[in-house]
Design a protein around this motif. Structure first.
Motif, PDB file in Angstrom:
ATOM      1  N   UNK A  62       8.924  -7.168   3.797  1.00  0.00           N
ATOM      2  CA  UNK A  62       7.503  -7.542   3.877  1.00  0.00           C
ATOM      3  C   UNK A  62       6.701  -6.979   2.704  1.00  0.00           C
ATOM      4  N   UNK A  63       7.392  -6.808   1.575  1.00  0.00           N
ATOM      5  CA  UNK A  63       6.743  -6.317   0.368  1.00  0.00           C
ATOM      6  C   UNK A  63       6.763  -4.818   0.181  1.00  0.00           C
ATOM      7  N   UNK A  64       7.430  -4.073   1.089  1.00  0.00           N
ATOM      8  CA  UNK A  64       7.465  -2.605   0.933  1.00  0.00           C
ATOM      9  C   UNK A  64       8.196  -2.247  -0.365  1.00  0.00           C
ATOM     10  N   UNK A  65       7.607  -1.335  -1.178  1.00  0.00           N
ATOM     11  CA  UNK A  65       8.151  -1.108  -2.524  1.00  0.00           C
ATOM     12  C   UNK A  65       9.252  -0.058  -2.620  1.00  0.00           C
ATOM     13  N   UNK A  66       9.623   0.584  -1.523  1.00  0.00           N
ATOM     14  CA  UNK A  66      10.600   1.663  -1.603  1.00  0.00           C
ATOM     15  C   UNK A  66      11.768   1.477  -0.656  1.00  0.00           C
ATOM     16  N   UNK A  67      12.717   2.425  -0.731  1.00  0.00           N
ATOM     17  CA  UNK A  67      13.896   2.426   0.137  1.00  0.00           C
ATOM     18  C   UNK A  67      13.727   3.347   1.341  1.00  0.00           C
ATOM     19  N   UNK A  68      12.714   4.192   1.297  1.00  0.00           N
ATOM     20  CA  UNK A  68      12.453   5.126   2.391  1.00  0.00           C
ATOM     21  C   UNK A  68      10.937   5.301   2.523  1.00  0.00           C
ATOM     22  N   UNK A  69      10.462   5.330   3.755  1.00  0.00           N
ATOM     23  CA  UNK A  69       9.059   5.647   4.017  1.00  0.00           C
ATOM     24  C   UNK A  69       8.943   7.164   4.059  1.00  0.00           C
ATOM     25  N   UNK A  70       8.046   7.720   3.238  1.00  0.00           N
ATOM     26  CA  UNK A  70       7.904   9.171   3.094  1.00  0.00           C
ATOM     27  C   UNK A  70       6.493   9.543   3.526  1.00  0.00           C
ATOM     28  N   UNK A  71       6.382  10.142   4.714  1.00  0.00           N
ATOM     29  CA  UNK A  71       5.076  10.404   5.324  1.00  0.00           C
ATOM     30  C   UNK A  71       4.887  11.909   5.455  1.00  0.00           C
ATOM     31  N   UNK A  72       3.807  12.408   4.873  1.00  0.00           N
ATOM     32  CA  UNK A  72       3.598  13.853   4.729  1.00  0.00           C
ATOM     33  C   UNK A  72       2.426  14.312   5.596  1.00  0.00           C
ATOM     34  N   UNK A  73       2.658  15.328   6.410  1.00  0.00           N
ATOM     35  CA  UNK A  73       1.621  16.004   7.210  1.00  0.00           C
ATOM     36  C   UNK A  73       0.905  15.068   8.169  1.00  0.00           C
ATOM     37  N   UNK A  74      -0.301  14.603   7.824  1.00  0.00           N
ATOM     38  CA  UNK A  74      -1.058  13.743   8.752  1.00  0.00           C
ATOM     39  C   UNK A  74      -0.693  12.269   8.611  1.00  0.00           C
ATOM     40  N   UNK A  75       0.254  11.967   7.718  1.00  0.00           N
ATOM     41  CA  UNK A  75       0.744  10.586   7.614  1.00  0.00           C
ATOM     42  C   UNK A  75       1.775  10.358   8.715  1.00  0.00           C
ATOM     43  N   UNK A  76       1.551   9.329   9.507  1.00  0.00           N
ATOM     44  CA  UNK A  76       2.407   9.073  10.669  1.00  0.00           C
ATOM     45  C   UNK A  76       3.679   8.355  10.242  1.00  0.00           C
ATOM     46  N   UNK A  77       3.515   7.216   9.580  1.00  0.00           N
ATOM     47  CA  UNK A  77       4.640   6.401   9.115  1.00  0.00           C
ATOM     48  C   UNK A  77       4.224   5.602   7.886  1.00  0.00           C
ATOM     49  N   UNK A  78       5.231   5.034   7.218  1.00  0.00           N
ATOM     50  CA  UNK A  78       5.076   4.039   6.149  1.00  0.00           C
ATOM     51  C   UNK A  78       4.392   4.579   4.895  1.00  0.00           C
ATOM     52  N   UNK A  79       4.509   5.912   4.679  1.00  0.00           N
ATOM     53  CA  UNK A  79       3.980   6.486   3.448  1.00  0.00           C
ATOM     54  C   UNK A  79       4.698   5.920   2.235  1.00  0.00           C
ATOM     55  N   UNK A  80       3.930   5.522   1.230  1.00  0.00           N
ATOM     56  CA  UNK A  80       4.497   4.900   0.027  1.00  0.00           C
ATOM     57  C   UNK A  80       5.002   5.957  -0.953  1.00  0.00           C
ATOM     58  N   UNK A  81       6.129   5.684  -1.623  1.00  0.00           N
ATOM     59  CA  UNK A  81       6.567   6.592  -2.679  1.00  0.00           C
ATOM     60  C   UNK A  81       5.597   6.560  -3.855  1.00  0.00           C
ATOM     61  N   UNK A  82       5.345   7.739  -4.423  1.00  0.00           N
ATOM     62  CA  UNK A  82       4.401   7.841  -5.543  1.00  0.00           C
ATOM     63  C   UNK A  82       4.764   9.027  -6.426  1.00  0.00           C
ATOM     64  N   UNK A  83       4.640   8.828  -7.736  1.00  0.00           N
ATOM     65  CA  UNK A  83       4.868   9.926  -8.673  1.00  0.00           C
ATOM     66  C   UNK A  83       3.790  11.003  -8.550  1.00  0.00           C
ATOM     67  N   UNK A  84       2.649  10.638  -7.975  1.00  0.00           N
ATOM     68  CA  UNK A  84       1.528  11.571  -7.846  1.00  0.00           C
ATOM     69  C   UNK A  84       1.507  12.328  -6.524  1.00  0.00           C
ATOM     70  N   UNK A  85       2.422  11.995  -5.631  1.00  0.00           N
ATOM     71  CA  UNK A  85       2.450  12.652  -4.321  1.00  0.00           C
ATOM     72  C   UNK A  85       3.559  13.702  -4.356  1.00  0.00           C
ATOM     73  N   UNK A  86       3.167  14.971  -4.485  1.00  0.00           N
ATOM     74  CA  UNK A  86       4.114  16.071  -4.667  1.00  0.00           C
ATOM     75  C   UNK A  86       4.284  16.847  -3.362  1.00  0.00           C
ATOM     76  N   UNK A  87       5.535  17.071  -2.974  1.00  0.00           N
ATOM     77  CA  UNK A  87       5.836  17.833  -1.764  1.00  0.00           C
ATOM     78  C   UNK A  87       5.548  19.311  -2.021  1.00  0.00           C
TER      79      UNK A  87
END
Length: 249
Positions: A62-87
């Motif tokens: 459905x157009x999702x740009x990644x192979x894994x949904x990466x959801x951090x802290x208050x993100x529930x699901x479907x977090x997008x991969x990003x070079x600017x989102x640092x763990x």
């Protein structure tokens, strides 16, 4: 789409897809650490999946740009991969991914603790995981679909947590999302009778605060409405005449 009862051949293919996905999660969990971007995690996940001659089922879905949904802290699901989102140390990170093996799918999610996390966050992760296991006590022939839902929701709510309403588990097979939908909270009815050969993706999504969620401007990432932490735990299971078989563990 009608609920499908899988043949022995199909079950064997889904078993293999599940075994591979379990290994993908194990390998990925060992590599995720503070300082990585979610983009790096996504690229590594794709490499691992393809190393097993599988297709990443989320990539392009459905157009999702990644192979894994990466959801951090208050993100529930479907977090997008990003070079600017640092763990960062102290984060909790949910990884939701799937594989296609010879046309059959497996779907699973894990929430990881990065470095030292709070006791409250650790409890949220543990309760979310245990709510899955409370639910699948009823995942066998002779019970009803919403017996699973009630057991998940009742367990999580005992801790004062909010059980997400807008997102649910699902059937799975040659398609990632098949019927039936599987809520994670008590329903007024018991739902359909479970039959051996059904394959389901059971996935509690539990918030530390209220159950309410919102979609961010990227139209993918779902966050808690009140900014509280959220955890996610999922496996693909097979309904049998006896105890359920967890295919992705």
């Amino acid at each position: 789409m009608p609920v499908t009862i899988k043949s022995e051949r199909e079950i064997n293919l889904m078993r293999e897809a599940g075994k591979i996905l379990a290994r993908v999660h194990e390998e990925l969990a060992k590599e995720v650490e503070a300082g990585m971007s979610s983009y790096e995690i996504d690229k590594r996940c794709e490499e691992i999946i393809r190393s097993y001659d599988c297709i990443p089922s989320f990539l392009g879905y459905e157009g999702y740009p990644g192979s894994v949904c990466i959801s951090i802290n208050d993100e529930v699901v479907h977090g997008l991969p990003s070079k600017n989102k640092i763990i960062k140390d102290g984060d909790i990170v949910s990884l939701d991914t799937g594989v296609i093996w010879k046309g059959y799918q497996s779907d699973a999610a894990r929430t990881l603790a990065i470095g030292e996390i709070s006791k409250e966050a650790q409890q949220l992760i543990e309760v979310t995981k245990q709510s899955f296991f409370e639910g699948i006590k009823f995942a066998k022939e002779g019970y009803h679909l919403y017996d699973i839902s009630a057991a998940i929701g009742d367990y999580a709510e005992k801790f004062g947590y909010g059980v997400v309403r807008e997102l649910v588990g699902h059937g799975i097979g040659t398609e990632m999302h098949e019927d039936p939908q599987i809520p994670n909270f008590r329903q007024k009815r018991r739902g359909m009778k479970l039959q051996a050969g059904m394959t389901l993706a059971i996935e509690p999504m539990i918030n530390m605060g209220r159950p309410d969620v919102a979609w961010t401007d990227d139209d993918w990432t779902v966050v808690t409405d009140d900014g509280s932490l959220s955890a996610h735990y999922e496996n693909t299971i097979l309904i049998t005449k006896g105890e359920p078989e967890i295919l992705s563990l």
